[in-house]
Design a protein around this motif. Structure first.
Motif, PDB file in Angstrom:
ATOM      1  N   UNK A 228      62.098  -7.253  -2.066  1.00 20.95           N
ATOM      2  CA  UNK A 228      62.996  -7.324  -0.947  1.00 20.95           C
ATOM      3  C   UNK A 228      64.331  -7.029  -1.208  1.00 20.95           C
ATOM      4  N   UNK A 229      65.141  -7.334  -2.083  1.00 20.87           N
ATOM      5  CA  UNK A 229      66.501  -6.776  -2.364  1.00 20.87           C
ATOM      6  C   UNK A 229      66.605  -5.499  -2.750  1.00 20.87           C
ATOM      7  N   UNK A 230      65.448  -5.064  -3.453  1.00 18.21           N
ATOM      8  CA  UNK A 230      65.826  -3.453  -3.971  1.00 18.21           C
ATOM      9  C   UNK A 230      65.335  -2.706  -2.693  1.00 18.21           C
ATOM     10  N   UNK A 231      64.707  -3.198  -1.688  1.00 16.62           N
ATOM     11  CA  UNK A 231      64.408  -2.352  -0.591  1.00 16.62           C
ATOM     12  C   UNK A 231      65.481  -2.218  -0.005  1.00 16.62           C
ATOM     13  N   UNK A 232      66.672  -3.027  -0.002  1.00 18.97           N
ATOM     14  CA  UNK A 232      67.875  -2.968   0.614  1.00 18.97           C
ATOM     15  C   UNK A 232      68.330  -1.568   0.492  1.00 18.97           C
ATOM     16  N   UNK A 233      68.089  -1.052  -0.602  1.00 18.72           N
ATOM     17  CA  UNK A 233      68.626   0.264  -1.066  1.00 18.72           C
ATOM     18  C   UNK A 233      68.413   1.579  -0.073  1.00 18.72           C
ATOM     19  N   UNK A 234      67.304   1.336   0.551  1.00 19.39           N
ATOM     20  CA  UNK A 234      66.660   2.243   1.421  1.00 19.39           C
ATOM     21  C   UNK A 234      66.303   3.559   1.112  1.00 19.39           C
ATOM     22  N   UNK A 235      66.734   4.546   1.811  1.00 21.59           N
ATOM     23  CA  UNK A 235      66.188   5.914   1.505  1.00 21.59           C
ATOM     24  C   UNK A 235      67.291   6.560   0.364  1.00 21.59           C
ATOM     25  N   UNK A 236      68.690   5.918   0.472  1.00 19.42           N
ATOM     26  CA  UNK A 236      69.769   6.401  -0.334  1.00 19.42           C
ATOM     27  C   UNK A 236      69.224   6.644  -1.844  1.00 19.42           C
ATOM     28  N   UNK A 237      68.513   5.800  -2.546  1.00 15.77           N
ATOM     29  CA  UNK A 237      68.208   5.640  -4.025  1.00 15.77           C
ATOM     30  C   UNK A 237      66.768   6.569  -3.943  1.00 15.77           C
ATOM     31  N   UNK A 238      65.872   6.350  -2.941  1.00 16.98           N
ATOM     32  CA  UNK A 238      64.548   6.775  -3.068  1.00 16.98           C
ATOM     33  C   UNK A 238      64.429   8.336  -2.720  1.00 16.98           C
ATOM     34  N   UNK A 239      65.617   8.803  -2.416  1.00 15.80           N
ATOM     35  CA  UNK A 239      65.880  10.353  -2.292  1.00 15.80           C
ATOM     36  C   UNK A 239      66.335  10.897  -3.594  1.00 15.80           C
ATOM     37  N   UNK A 240      66.516  10.028  -4.645  1.00 15.31           N
ATOM     38  CA  UNK A 240      67.022  10.643  -5.615  1.00 15.31           C
ATOM     39  C   UNK A 240      66.071  10.895  -6.858  1.00 15.31           C
ATOM     40  N   UNK A 241      66.394  11.764  -7.724  1.00 16.96           N
ATOM     41  CA  UNK A 241      65.576  12.076  -9.022  1.00 16.96           C
ATOM     42  C   UNK A 241      66.224  11.938 -10.223  1.00 16.96           C
ATOM     43  N   UNK A 242      65.413  11.543 -11.453  1.00 19.05           N
ATOM     44  CA  UNK A 242      66.014  11.195 -12.503  1.00 19.05           C
ATOM     45  C   UNK A 242      65.583  12.357 -13.447  1.00 19.05           C
ATOM     46  N   UNK A 243      66.315  13.075 -14.197  1.00 15.19           N
ATOM     47  CA  UNK A 243      65.914  14.342 -15.137  1.00 15.19           C
ATOM     48  C   UNK A 243      66.630  13.993 -16.566  1.00 15.19           C
ATOM     49  N   UNK A 244      65.644  14.178 -17.560  1.00 10.51           N
ATOM     50  CA  UNK A 244      66.129  14.062 -18.722  1.00 10.51           C
ATOM     51  C   UNK A 244      66.078  15.710 -19.498  1.00 10.51           C
ATOM     52  N   UNK A 245      67.346  16.179 -19.612  1.00 13.89           N
ATOM     53  CA  UNK A 245      67.453  17.587 -19.783  1.00 13.89           C
ATOM     54  C   UNK A 245      67.791  17.886 -21.260  1.00 13.89           C
ATOM     55  N   UNK A 246      67.418  18.975 -21.700  1.00 13.71           N
ATOM     56  CA  UNK A 246      67.625  19.578 -23.225  1.00 13.71           C
ATOM     57  C   UNK A 246      68.658  20.991 -22.875  1.00 13.71           C
ATOM     58  N   UNK A 247      69.815  20.862 -23.332  1.00 16.77           N
ATOM     59  CA  UNK A 247      70.708  22.021 -23.263  1.00 16.77           C
ATOM     60  C   UNK A 247      72.159  21.781 -23.376  1.00 16.77           C
ATOM     61  N   UNK A 248      72.933  22.579 -23.003  1.00 18.74           N
ATOM     62  CA  UNK A 248      74.538  22.325 -23.213  1.00 18.74           C
ATOM     63  C   UNK A 248      74.697  21.731 -21.988  1.00 18.74           C
ATOM     64  N   UNK A 249      75.986  20.871 -22.115  1.00 14.08           N
ATOM     65  CA  UNK A 249      76.545  20.289 -20.792  1.00 14.08           C
ATOM     66  C   UNK A 249      77.044  21.219 -19.769  1.00 14.08           C
ATOM     67  N   UNK A 250      77.467  22.475 -20.331  1.00  9.54           N
ATOM     68  CA  UNK A 250      78.290  23.476 -19.490  1.00  9.54           C
ATOM     69  C   UNK A 250      77.303  24.194 -18.921  1.00  9.54           C
ATOM     70  N   UNK A 251      76.143  24.541 -19.491  1.00  8.41           N
ATOM     71  CA  UNK A 251      75.122  25.297 -18.803  1.00  8.41           C
ATOM     72  C   UNK A 251      74.321  24.404 -17.739  1.00  8.41           C
ATOM     73  N   UNK A 252      74.160  23.305 -18.174  1.00  6.36           N
ATOM     74  CA  UNK A 252      73.475  22.343 -16.918  1.00  6.36           C
ATOM     75  C   UNK A 252      74.379  22.131 -15.718  1.00  6.36           C
ATOM     76  N   UNK A 253      75.803  21.984 -16.041  1.00  2.81           N
ATOM     77  CA  UNK A 253      76.588  22.012 -14.888  1.00  2.81           C
ATOM     78  C   UNK A 253      76.520  23.160 -14.013  1.00  2.81           C
ATOM     79  N   UNK A 254      76.563  24.436 -14.867  1.00  4.56           N
ATOM     80  CA  UNK A 254      76.796  25.600 -14.170  1.00  4.56           C
ATOM     81  C   UNK A 254      75.384  25.714 -13.205  1.00  4.56           C
TER      82      UNK A 254
END
Length: 331
Positions: A228-254
């Motif tokens: 119930x507590x976690x559901x208070x986050x609503x769509x804001x968190x549920x619309x997010x993705x977590x990605x683990x990426x391999x590469x340089x920080x500059x390339x990822x940001x670009x």
């Protein structure tokens, strides 16, 4: 209140007067309504200064309430009837230095009305349960902080209380024994005990508690199950993705361009864990295409799930904003 409520709190208030300025009143608890059901593990959460310790001390009758009603196990707070069936582990339990583990259990067992013979009959089993089976006759001067905490848990359950009140029970414990304590709490619940838990380790609360309450500046902001507590986050968190990426920080940001990055955590060997806010599947597809076109390897991609910590921080942020909005603007 439910007939099965072990803790019943109605319109609880506690105010302190400043010792230097008698006109200054600090409202530690303000009209708190709460009940804890028999056989559940209930977690109390809140930032420093929220009123959690005051709340526990009122429950135990250590601190007198200013107003409201409090009952534990059907009796008023602080009464002998309720105290006989309560086990308590304070945040920093101090044992007298002359004790061994055995003599400490003898002493606290006596305070709880347990006969010396009964303590002797169960103390080895208790010490084994908390990993101190070889330390019964050893002076507690030689105990680490974590060992003292585990001995404190043993004394709290010695008299088999119906209600167990624990204030930061895993403080000072290593990850292995934090896990063991969680298992002990689950076992106690399965045996029919009720556990009231105050902890700042939200991940542990999430794993073991049936319901939680969030206290902030003396106000009760939320009561419900962890889901119930976690559901208070609503769509804001549920619309997010977590990605683990391999590469340089500059390339990822670009490659990400103007994509909203909610969090960015560097890992080892040019790996990064990021959380992105993407509103539609087309946005996801476009983001993946841009990362791959830039030579970025996507090691893992998952839909973000709101954690108890996410929800806790969100509720506190809303509470802070409400307090700011309620302050009248100056001319």
């Amino acid at each position: 209140m439910s007939n099965d409520a072990v803790i019943e709190v109605s319109q609880l208030c506690k105010s302190y007067r400043n010792s230097w300025r008698s006109s200054l009143v600090v409202n530690a608890l303000q009209h708190v309504n709460l009940d804890v059901q028999a056989g559940e593990v209930f977690g109390l959460l809140g930032p420093n200064g929220a009123g959690k310790t005051t709340f526990i001390k009122v429950l135990l009758g250590i601190v007198r309430k200013s107003a409201g009603k409090v009952r534990l196990l059907g009796a008023p707070e602080g009464s002998r009837k309720s105290r006989r069936n309560i086990g308590y582990l304070p945040e920093q339990l101090q044992f007298s230095a002359h004790h061994t583990a055995y003599s400490a259990l003898d002493y606290y067992g006596g305070l709880s009305g347990v006969s010396a013979a009964r303590v002797r009959s169960c103390r080895d089993e208790l010490l084994q349960q908390v990993g101190l089976e070889k330390w019964g006759r050893i002076s507690i001067r030689k105990f680490s902080k974590g060992m003292m905490q585990r001995l404190g848990l043993a004394q709290a359950v010695l008299h088999k209380p119906q209600l167990l009140i624990l204030d930061e029970p895993t403080d000072g414990l290593d990850p292995v024994w934090r896990s063991q304590v969680r298992n002990i709490l689950v076992d106690l619940r399965n045996q029919g005990h009720t556990v009231f838990l105050n902890s700042h380790l939200l991940q542990e609360v999430e794993m073991v508690c049936d319901r939680v309450a969030i206290l902030d500046k003396g106000h009760l902001k939320f009561v419900g199950s962890v889901d119930d507590v976690k559901s208070q986050m609503g769509a804001d968190v549920n619309s997010q993705l977590e990605l683990e990426l391999l590469g340089s920080q500059a390339a990822i940001q670009s490659a990400l361009g103007e994509t909203v990055v909610s969090s960015w955590d560097p890992l080892a060997n040019k790996r990064f864990m990021i959380r992105l806010k993407l509103n539609a599947q087309d946005d996801v597809d476009d983001c993946v295409d841009r990362l791959r076109a830039s030579g970025i390897s996507i090691v893992r991609l998952t839909k973000a799930q709101a954690s108890l910590e996410d929800a806790f921080l969100s509720i506190l942020e809303e509470s802070s904003q409400e307090a700011t909005d309620s302050v009248p603007a100056k001319d």
